[in-house]
Design an enzyme around this catalytic site. Structure first.
Site, PDB file in Angstrom:
ATOM      1  N   TRP A 170       0.965  -1.240   0.133  1.00  0.00           N
ATOM      2  CA  TRP A 170       0.135   0.075   0.050  1.00  0.00           C
ATOM      3  C   TRP A 170       0.887   1.306  -0.205  1.00  0.00           C
ATOM      4  O   TRP A 170       0.285   2.413  -0.295  1.00  0.00           O
ATOM      5  CB  TRP A 170      -1.091   0.147   1.290  1.00  0.00           C
ATOM      6  CG  TRP A 170      -0.189  -0.278   2.434  1.00  0.00           C
ATOM      7  CD1 TRP A 170      -0.022  -1.349   3.206  1.00  0.00           C
ATOM      8  CD2 TRP A 170       0.788   0.715   3.310  1.00  0.00           C
ATOM      9  NE1 TRP A 170       0.717  -1.331   4.325  1.00  0.00           N
ATOM     10  CE2 TRP A 170       1.170   0.071   4.475  1.00  0.00           C
ATOM     11  CE3 TRP A 170       0.765   2.060   3.088  1.00  0.00           C
ATOM     12  CZ2 TRP A 170       1.989   0.728   5.284  1.00  0.00           C
ATOM     13  CZ3 TRP A 170       1.615   2.718   4.130  1.00  0.00           C
ATOM     14  CH2 TRP A 170       2.299   1.819   5.131  1.00  0.00           C
ATOM     15  N   ASN A 171       2.007   1.130   0.313  1.00  0.00           N
ATOM     16  CA  ASN A 171       2.580   2.325   0.622  1.00  0.00           C
ATOM     17  C   ASN A 171       3.155   3.254  -0.796  1.00  0.00           C
ATOM     18  O   ASN A 171       3.370   4.283  -1.017  1.00  0.00           O
ATOM     19  CB  ASN A 171       4.037   2.125   1.551  1.00  0.00           C
ATOM     20  CG  ASN A 171       4.947   1.036   0.972  1.00  0.00           C
ATOM     21  OD1 ASN A 171       4.706   0.237   0.255  1.00  0.00           O
ATOM     22  ND2 ASN A 171       6.284   1.200   1.307  1.00  0.00           N
ATOM     23  N   LYS A 187      -2.561  -9.315  -6.930  1.00  0.00           N
ATOM     24  CA  LYS A 187      -3.412  -8.950  -5.710  1.00  0.00           C
ATOM     25  C   LYS A 187      -2.824  -7.637  -5.280  1.00  0.00           C
ATOM     26  O   LYS A 187      -1.729  -7.876  -4.501  1.00  0.00           O
ATOM     27  CB  LYS A 187      -3.467 -10.159  -4.814  1.00  0.00           C
ATOM     28  CG  LYS A 187      -4.403 -10.009  -3.700  1.00  0.00           C
ATOM     29  CD  LYS A 187      -3.828  -9.362  -2.407  1.00  0.00           C
ATOM     30  CE  LYS A 187      -4.812  -8.999  -1.502  1.00  0.00           C
ATOM     31  NZ  LYS A 187      -4.516  -8.024  -0.507  1.00  0.00           N
ATOM     32  N   PRO A 188      -3.488  -6.729  -5.386  1.00  0.00           N
ATOM     33  CA  PRO A 188      -2.826  -5.308  -4.626  1.00  0.00           C
ATOM     34  C   PRO A 188      -3.212  -5.277  -3.036  1.00  0.00           C
ATOM     35  O   PRO A 188      -4.204  -6.033  -2.387  1.00  0.00           O
ATOM     36  CB  PRO A 188      -3.573  -4.166  -5.171  1.00  0.00           C
ATOM     37  CG  PRO A 188      -4.996  -4.906  -5.458  1.00  0.00           C
ATOM     38  CD  PRO A 188      -4.892  -6.346  -5.894  1.00  0.00           C
ATOM     39  N   GLY A 230       6.510  -6.746   0.630  1.00  0.00           N
ATOM     40  CA  GLY A 230       5.876  -6.644   2.035  1.00  0.00           C
ATOM     41  C   GLY A 230       6.651  -7.016   3.040  1.00  0.00           C
ATOM     42  O   GLY A 230       7.917  -6.720   2.950  1.00  0.00           O
ATOM     43  N   SER A 231       6.263  -7.585   4.355  1.00  0.00           N
ATOM     44  CA  SER A 231       6.884  -7.619   5.120  1.00  0.00           C
ATOM     45  C   SER A 231       7.816  -8.856   5.301  1.00  0.00           C
ATOM     46  O   SER A 231       7.664  -9.762   4.349  1.00  0.00           O
ATOM     47  CB  SER A 231       5.774  -8.019   6.504  1.00  0.00           C
ATOM     48  OG  SER A 231       5.372  -9.020   6.453  1.00  0.00           O
ATOM     49  N   GLU A 239      10.718  -8.468  -2.326  1.00  0.00           N
ATOM     50  CA  GLU A 239      11.371  -7.045  -1.657  1.00  0.00           C
ATOM     51  C   GLU A 239      10.708  -6.863  -0.546  1.00  0.00           C
ATOM     52  O   GLU A 239       9.451  -6.484  -0.196  1.00  0.00           O
ATOM     53  CB  GLU A 239      10.964  -6.050  -2.601  1.00  0.00           C
ATOM     54  CG  GLU A 239      11.794  -4.719  -2.635  1.00  0.00           C
ATOM     55  CD  GLU A 239      11.210  -3.754  -1.659  1.00  0.00           C
ATOM     56  OE1 GLU A 239      11.402  -3.527  -0.359  1.00  0.00           O
ATOM     57  OE2 GLU A 239      10.324  -2.994  -2.226  1.00  0.00           O
ATOM     58  N   LEU A 240      11.355  -7.178   0.761  1.00  0.00           N
ATOM     59  CA  LEU A 240      10.961  -7.095   2.033  1.00  0.00           C
ATOM     60  C   LEU A 240      11.515  -6.039   2.922  1.00  0.00           C
ATOM     61  O   LEU A 240      11.816  -4.914   2.617  1.00  0.00           O
ATOM     62  CB  LEU A 240      11.301  -8.380   2.663  1.00  0.00           C
ATOM     63  CG  LEU A 240      10.883  -9.804   1.599  1.00  0.00           C
ATOM     64  CD1 LEU A 240      11.496 -11.115   2.479  1.00  0.00           C
ATOM     65  CD2 LEU A 240       9.607  -9.961   1.477  1.00  0.00           C
ATOM     66  N   CYS A 298      10.346   1.540   2.732  1.00  0.00           N
ATOM     67  CA  CYS A 298      11.284   0.485   3.082  1.00  0.00           C
ATOM     68  C   CYS A 298      12.648   0.899   2.783  1.00  0.00           C
ATOM     69  O   CYS A 298      13.516   0.442   3.656  1.00  0.00           O
ATOM     70  CB  CYS A 298      11.152  -0.713   2.095  1.00  0.00           C
ATOM     71  SG  CYS A 298      11.206  -0.277   0.683  1.00  0.00           S
ATOM     72  N   GLU A 301      12.035  -2.412  12.603  1.00  0.00           N
ATOM     73  CA  GLU A 301      11.716  -1.501  11.442  1.00  0.00           C
ATOM     74  C   GLU A 301      10.494  -0.356  12.078  1.00  0.00           C
ATOM     75  O   GLU A 301       9.442  -0.978  12.592  1.00  0.00           O
ATOM     76  CB  GLU A 301      11.260  -2.067  10.219  1.00  0.00           C
ATOM     77  CG  GLU A 301      10.992  -1.288   9.173  1.00  0.00           C
ATOM     78  CD  GLU A 301      10.557  -2.092   7.812  1.00  0.00           C
ATOM     79  OE1 GLU A 301      10.755  -1.541   6.527  1.00  0.00           O
ATOM     80  OE2 GLU A 301      10.271  -3.286   7.991  1.00  0.00           O
ATOM     81  N   GLU A 359      14.513  -5.990  -8.548  1.00  0.00           N
ATOM     82  CA  GLU A 359      13.672  -5.282  -9.491  1.00  0.00           C
ATOM     83  C   GLU A 359      13.875  -3.980  -9.969  1.00  0.00           C
ATOM     84  O   GLU A 359      14.914  -3.443  -9.788  1.00  0.00           O
ATOM     85  CB  GLU A 359      12.452  -4.705  -8.766  1.00  0.00           C
ATOM     86  CG  GLU A 359      11.473  -5.985  -8.226  1.00  0.00           C
ATOM     87  CD  GLU A 359      10.254  -5.766  -7.289  1.00  0.00           C
ATOM     88  OE1 GLU A 359       9.131  -6.362  -7.918  1.00  0.00           O
ATOM     89  OE2 GLU A 359      10.257  -4.722  -6.439  1.00  0.00           O
TER      90      GLU A 359
END
Length: 482
Positions: free
Chosen positions: A151-152, A175-176, A229-230, A251-252, A285, A386, A463
């Site tokens: 979402w960020n 899936k957003p 995400g996390s 990508e965490l 992130c 974090e 990415e």
């Protein structure tokens, strides 16, 4: 009455969830309900995966130029609609309009970058020791991709996954994040108008991500899973994907160090730290979570940082002059309060901020005051966890060699920052940091043309850049006897 939208895009058309389920999308700055949208489940994602599987043979056989043309059209449409997209993002996600406009441009960059890279998937010939043998190496699409975005950065994180998948000849089901489905719908409307064939790109909005993720992990048609995400969720997905040997890219989380050496300009470094720390209200992130400052310039750095942070205007992102928007939800607010309380209880000092903001019409939203903490030590939660919010913790160091070890003392390894005027020190520190990205006197070491990703538990793969396209390609060797 709040409007309900059909937000599943499957096999080239918009539709409601199979069981009619919906959920509310709210404005984090006010708590106001913006829309109700379709909440897809297992049956819906199965239909989307089946559509992607049917579309794969034709799309993977399309020429690179044909795939590039679709992405180029999408790029043009995104730029034409940039202001509408930015306004939507600010309303749904909360970031200030200036930052939203910047993100839309960044998102469009991935479309044009991978449109160009699609035509540069080169093969190779390899000499053989046998006179009657030739080797050819070719790259072919992985297959159907399952993608989960956060979402960020609700538009650019979509194009950063969808564009290389389309360019490589893959088909994809996205899936957003449940907090920002409207931004995803707007992107897929652009893809539809750009001529993406039916089934090539599919969207499943959902309030509950678990049935979608489970289907991505268990459905044999999904060849690759890409997730942002996390770290906790990423580890689980990677572990479960191994059961079918699915390709994964992750990508965490991040816990970025921001190192300011004694020879740096403290004012310049403090201004940079304030900007990148409060980027997206700290919900990035790559946001610095530990600011290491040499003792010799500590006071001047903290004074400038505090002045800059305290002077930033907090509020609804469409209001002129606002530079810090809301946090995404109440859980994020609770985390800020808990980290500040823990740090203060263990000896830290709040130089500015440290509290929720409820005055001047902010009570309905999730607003936390931009905060500077000094006297932060390794016993505090904020030193290890974090933050993902607008809290800047300052840690003093004395020895240059020690600070690199302090920076590396984390399970994360995404972004890092170094401020120094000494070229040798900059290069040696960059080499010594166990992070996927290093900004030297630079708070924005990112671009569609640059590889983005982390080491350790901050992820797998990259990415953007050439590497971003390779994540969606298989390498095939052909041996020929002549």
């Amino acid at each position: 009455m709040t409007e309900t939208l059909d937000t599943l895009y499957v096999d080239g058309g918009w539709c409601p969830a199979a069981d009619g389920s919906t959920f509310e999308v709210t404005d984090p700055a006010s708590g106001e309900v913006i829309h109700r949208v379709a909440s897809g489940g297992k049956a819906d994602v199965q239909l989307a995966i089946a559509a992607a599987e049917r579309a794969l043979p034709v799309w993977s056989a399309a020429t690179a130029y044909q795939r590039a043309e679709v992405l180029l059209k999408a790029h043009r449409l995104m730029l034409e609609r940039s202001e509408d997209l930015a306004q939507l993002m600010t309303r749904e996600q909360g970031k200030p309009i200036k930052a939203a406009r910047t993100e839309v441009k960044y998102a469009a960059d991935f479309l044009i970058w991978f449109a160009e890279e699609a035509k540069r998937v080169y093969g190779q010939t390899i000499p053989s020791a046998r006179e009657d043998q030739r080797f050819l190496v070719m790259h072919q699409p992985v297959g159907v991709v399952g993608a989960v975005t956060p979402w960020n950065y609700p538009i650019s994180m979509i194009t950063r996954k969808v564009a290389p998948a389309i360019a490589a000849g893959c088909t994809i089901v996205l899936k957003p994040a449940e907090q920002t489905p409207l931004c995803a719908v707007a992107v897929f409307e652009i893809l539809h108008e750009a001529g993406v064939p039916a089934g090539v790109a599919n969207l499943v909005t959902a309030e509950d991500p678990e049935p979608i993720g489970t289907e991505f992990l268990t459905n044999p048609a999904i060849a690759k899973l890409t997730f942002t995400g996390s770290t906790a969720v990423g580890r689980m997905l990677a572990r479960e994907a191994a059961g079918q040997m699915k390709r994964v890219s992750m990508e965490l989380g991040g816990h970025a160090p921001f190192i300011v050496f004694g020879d740096a300009d403290p004012e310049h470094a403090a201004k940079g730290a304030a900007l990148v720390k409060l980027l997206n209200a700290g919900q990035a992130c790559i946001s610095p979570n530990r600011i290491f400052v040499h003792r010799s310039i500590r006071d001047e750095f903290v004074n400038v940082l505090t002045k800059r942070v305290s002077g930033m205007k907090v509020g609804q992102g469409l209001i002129d002059g606002v530079t810090v928007g809301p946090l995404i939800d109440s859980d994020a607010m609770d985390r800020m309060e808990q980290q500040v309380a823990d740090a203060v209880a263990k000896g830290a000092t709040v130089e500015t901020g440290g509290t929720r903001l409820i005055d001047d019409g902010l009570a309905g939203g999730h607003f936390f005051a931009p905060t500077v903490l000094t006297g932060v030590t390794e016993e505090m939660r904020i030193y290890r966890e974090e933050t993902f919010g607008p809290i800047a913790p300052v840690i003093v160091f004395d020895d240059d060699d020690d600070v690199v070890a302090m920076a590396n003392d984390t399970d994360y390894g995404l972004a890092s920052y170094v401020y120094t005027q000494n070229l040798s020190k900059a290069l040696r520190t960059a080499e010594g940091l166990r992070f996927g990205m290093v900004g030297i006197n630079d708070i924005n070491p990112t671009s569609a043309a640059a590889p983005f990703g982390g080491m350790k538990q901050s992820g797998l793969g990259r990415e953007g850049a050439q590497e971003g396209l390779l994540e969606y390609l298989e390498t095939k060797l052909v041996g020929i006897s002549v």
